[in-house]
Write an enzyme that holds these catalytic residues in place. Structure first.
Site, PDB file in Angstrom:
ATOM      1  N   HIS A 189       0.639  -1.263   0.130  1.00 47.12           N
ATOM      2  CA  HIS A 189       0.018  -0.112   0.032  1.00 47.12           C
ATOM      3  C   HIS A 189       0.779   1.205  -0.024  1.00 47.12           C
ATOM      4  O   HIS A 189       1.652   1.415   0.926  1.00 47.12           O
ATOM      5  CB  HIS A 189      -0.850  -0.017   1.373  1.00 47.12           C
ATOM      6  CG  HIS A 189      -1.700   1.134   1.266  1.00 47.12           C
ATOM      7  ND1 HIS A 189      -3.099   1.142   0.689  1.00 47.12           N
ATOM      8  CD2 HIS A 189      -1.784   2.453   1.516  1.00 47.12           C
ATOM      9  CE1 HIS A 189      -3.749   2.306   0.894  1.00 47.12           C
ATOM     10  NE2 HIS A 189      -2.963   3.282   1.225  1.00 47.12           N
ATOM     11  N   CYS A 190       0.783   2.124  -1.019  1.00 47.85           N
ATOM     12  CA  CYS A 190       1.691   3.368  -1.094  1.00 47.85           C
ATOM     13  C   CYS A 190       0.850   4.625  -0.797  1.00 47.85           C
ATOM     14  O   CYS A 190      -0.121   4.831  -1.347  1.00 47.85           O
ATOM     15  CB  CYS A 190       2.025   3.139  -2.667  1.00 47.85           C
ATOM     16  SG  CYS A 190       3.185   4.925  -2.730  1.00 47.85           S
TER      17      CYS A 190
END
Length: 332
Positions: A189-190
């Site tokens: 997850h960025c």
């Protein structure tokens, strides 16, 4: 399409009561294909805004401090076009990575992943045709009694329910605590794109890191030339701002460019390596057993960027067409 054999299913909690379908709220009816995906996370939204502000700051310094005051019009025009084009592609890639559902699922493929022996007609209703695809993360709360019964599981076949989002989890899916969904082929997850990087938006994330690295390198080169020019000429003539302001703006841009050049170059390299090996960052970190067919690096690239190779690989506006590069091939 080859079915996954029974021994490949996660044999976790084989007791029927583990699924507890009565505690799952039925998922909403699938929205139309193309429905915008957006994660309402405060940290992610703030990081996305900061990303845009940093790119716009670089635009301001490049245009109003270095290029427009320059008396070399050819130099200004050429570099202005190149930098603005790369910045536009970077921001477009950022939008596509942020607003694209990270999972690509087909109704029949999703069903066979869950262990069905024959395709039930009622699962085919959301789309016309069994081979049509739906865009969507693993539906939240689909571990209902009706859905489990519709799978027509054979004795001994096992499905795995995510206890966090109450969904039937297919192979290579991991739960994201920010998206609050199980994401198939989730890499990470960025927060900078306020989204998970999954099978359906990995292309846009790779393009985003590539274009950010390119504009950072381009900005650093122009800053270097501008400093040399200002040292040789009068500082008051090489910029429309005062010399102290010009120096501060250029130093900040240099620091920003160097930082993001290193960061995005590393991310770009790790993403390309992950694509070529067909192994996500989470799978590498957890050292998960490989249960899918090994393909060539070129086939893995086409599974992400589209088949066949074209200029569309570099475009954030071209949606990947898998064609013959079917990413859902599993070993028997």
């Amino acid at each position: 399409m080859m079915l996954i054999p029974t021994h490949h299913f996660r044999d976790i909690e084989r007791k029927p009561e583990y699924l507890q379908p009565e505690k799952c709220v039925p998922p909403p009816y699938p929205g139309p294909v193309g429905t915008m995906w957006f994660i309402r996370d405060g940290c992610g939204i703030a990081c996305a805004i900061v990303t845009w502000c940093l790119v716009l700051y670089a635009e301001f310094v490049v245009l109003f401090v270095m290029l427009i005051p320059s008396r070399d019009y050819a130099y200004s025009i050429i570099n202005g076009i190149v930098f603005n084009l790369l910045a536009f592609l970077a921001l477009a890639s950022h939008c596509r990575a942020m607003l694209t559902d990270p999972v690509r699922t087909c109704t029949e493929m999703a069903f066979t992943l869950l262990g069905g022996s024959s395709f039930p007609e009622k699962l085919d209703k959301p789309v016309s045709g069994r081979n049509k695809c739906l865009l969507g993360a693993v539906p939240k709360g689909n571990a209902t009694k009706e859905f489990i019964e519709s799978l027509q599981l054979k004795p001994g076949q096992v499905v795995y329910k995510c206890p966090k989002c109450c969904s039937i989890k297919p192979d290579r899916a991991h739960h994201c605590s920010v998206c609050k969904r199980c994401i198939r082929k989730m890499d990470h997850h960025c927060p900078w794109v306020n989204n998970c990087v999954g099978e359906n938006n990995q292309k846009y994330f790779v393009l985003f890191t590539m274009y950010i690295a390119l504009i950072s390198l381009h900005a650093l080169i122009m800053v270097g030339f501008h400093f040399l020019h200002c040292f040789e000429e009068d500082w008051t003539k090489c910029s429309s701002f005062s010399p102290p302001t010009t120096v501060i703006l250029l130093i900040l841009l240099c620091f920003e460019g160097l930082l993001f050049l290193i960061f995005t170059s590393v991310m770009f390299g790790t993403q390309v390596h992950s694509i070529c090996t067909d192994e996500t960052g989470i799978e590498q970190l957890k050292k998960e057993e490989r249960r899918w067919a090994k393909k060539t690096k070129w086939m893995n690239m086409k599974a992400v960027f589209g088949h066949p190779f074209s200029l569309g690989w570099a475009s954030p506006f071209a949606t990947p067409d898998q064609g013959k590069a079917d990413p859902y091939q599993y070993v028997v």
